[in-house]
Write a protein that holds these residues in place. Structure first.
Motif, mmCIF file in Angstrom:
data_model
loop_
_atom_site.group_PDB
_atom_site.id
_atom_site.type_symbol
_atom_site.label_atom_id
_atom_site.label_comp_id
_atom_site.label_asym_id
_atom_site.label_seq_id
_atom_site.Cartn_x
_atom_site.Cartn_y
_atom_site.Cartn_z
ATOM 1 N N HIS A 1 1.054 7.277 -6.398
ATOM 2 C CA HIS A 1 -0.476 6.142 -5.044
ATOM 3 C C HIS A 1 -0.537 4.991 -6.355
ATOM 4 C CE1 HIS A 1 -4.757 6.159 -2.938
ATOM 5 N NE2 HIS A 1 -3.652 5.747 -3.032
ATOM 6 N N ALA B 1 -4.499 -3.109 -1.952
ATOM 7 C CA ALA B 1 -3.353 -2.102 -1.114
ATOM 8 C C ALA B 1 -4.022 -0.713 -0.965
ATOM 9 C CB ALA B 1 -2.427 -3.274 -2.537
ATOM 10 N N SER C 1 -1.324 2.602 -1.578
ATOM 11 C CA SER C 1 0.902 2.761 -1.397
ATOM 12 C C SER C 1 1.062 3.696 -1.958
ATOM 13 C CB SER C 1 1.611 1.275 -1.296
ATOM 14 O OG SER C 1 2.717 1.246 -1.142
ATOM 15 N N ARG D 1 4.421 4.290 -2.282
ATOM 16 C CA ARG D 1 5.865 4.762 -1.611
ATOM 17 C C ARG D 1 6.138 2.770 -3.115
ATOM 18 N NH1 ARG D 1 7.007 1.960 4.330
ATOM 19 N NH2 ARG D 1 4.162 1.018 4.284
ATOM 20 N N PRO D 2 5.446 2.514 -3.714
ATOM 21 C CA PRO D 2 5.885 1.606 -4.552
ATOM 22 C C PRO D 2 7.552 1.353 -5.336
ATOM 23 C CG PRO D 2 4.556 2.997 -6.119
ATOM 24 C CD PRO D 2 4.433 3.613 -4.411
ATOM 25 N N LEU E 1 5.001 -3.498 -4.136
ATOM 26 C CA LEU E 1 4.328 -2.640 -2.193
ATOM 27 C C LEU E 1 4.868 -3.496 -0.958
ATOM 28 C CD1 LEU E 1 1.020 -2.413 -3.728
ATOM 29 C CD2 LEU E 1 2.742 -1.004 -4.195
ATOM 30 N N ASP F 1 1.741 -1.618 3.058
ATOM 31 C CA ASP F 1 0.388 -1.301 2.586
ATOM 32 C C ASP F 1 -0.331 -2.417 1.818
ATOM 33 O OD1 ASP F 1 1.927 1.179 3.014
ATOM 34 O OD2 ASP F 1 2.945 0.916 1.294
#
Length: 270
Positions: free
Chosen positions: A140, A151, A153, A155-156, A170, A174
């Motif tokens: 996260h 931002a 996210s 899903r980096p 990112l 996001d």
């Protein structure tokens, strides 16, 4: 233990340099020189240099670890590149740079093209001691600047690059793109490609060129294409809810050879 200031490594790569439609250097015997606080530099044996296209100038410099440098201009294709080439004709005996005798080097931006094998390369030689890994993650990541969340996210793509702070790339979805303003700033990286930039409008202020992206990265690192990344040292980065400490990193490969010399100088390229 005596600290090493200059390291010479032979490279198996075929290196060529072009200027004014002429190949000025063509070598399979080049060496990579690592010097504290500097980017790597290719040096070429004299036999692989078009010395007939070089003219010695009155310019000279001195390095306490290598000695006196003699400079040359290149004349080719009706053009001249002033003081584009140098060599240490008589390096300091017993110094780290003693092995440079008989070798020439070129300023990267004073010639037209550089090639490793059949690929053109940019900015500086690719450091054999440097590794770049782009790894998809479920961590996260939250980016905050002046109290404003920029931002968020889960899903980096995390880029681990030797000698550089960890970077978090990112998806645009996001990132609060309404806070970003595209600029005309651009940089190039020999390991990733050409980057474009955005400034951030947060906390009533404009923060110049905080965000960047590689729209079309080089084939070796496709995972970061189109993703956005922030300068860790200019924003607050939260990873899995915990704020990251201020980044610490190395500037030179020699800092790895001399582990006692860990540095935290301010590098400004991503």
């Amino acid at each position: 233990m005596t600290k090493q200031h200059v390291r010479l490594d032979r490279t198996p790569r075929w290196i060529r340099v072009r200027f004014g439609e002429e190949t000025i250097a063509d070598s399979k015997q080049a060496i990579v020189v690592h010097e504290r606080g500097h980017l790597p530099v290719y040096y070429f044996p004299e036999a692989d240099i078009r010395t007939d296209l070089l003219t010695q100038t009155s310019h000279s410099t001195y390095c306490p670890f290598k000695g006196d440098a003699t400079y040359y201009s290149i004349q080719a294709g009706g053009r001249t590149s002033e003081n584009a080439v140098w060599r240490y004709r008589d390096p300091i005996p017993g110094s780290d740079g003693e092995g440079l005798k008989g070798y020439y080097a070129f300023y990267w931006d004073r010639v037209d093209h550089w090639y490793e094998e059949e690929e053109e390369i940019f900015v500086h030689p690719r450091d054999p001691y440097k590794r770049v890994d782009a790894i998809a993650s479920a961590r996260h990541i939250r980016i905050v600047l002046d109290g404003e969340v920029l931002a968020d996210s889960r899903r980096p793509v995390i880029v681990f690059e030797t000698g550089v702070p960890v970077r978090y790339y990112l998806p645009k979805e996001d990132v609060r793109e309404e806070l970003l303003t595209a600029t005309d700033h651009a940089t190039s990286c020999p390991y990733k490609g050409d980057a474009v930039y955005w400034s951030v409008n947060a906390g009533g202020r404009t923060h110049e060129n905080v965000v960047w992206s590689y729209p079309s990265p080089i084939p070796e690192i496709p995972k970061i294409a189109g993703l956005l990344s922030f300068y860790n040292e200019r924003v607050e980065v939260y990873v899995d809810g915990e704020r990251e400490p201020e980044p610490q990193w190395h500037r030179s490969a020699l800092d790895f050879f001399n582990a006692s010399e860990i540095r935290a100088d301010g590098v400004t390229t991503p």
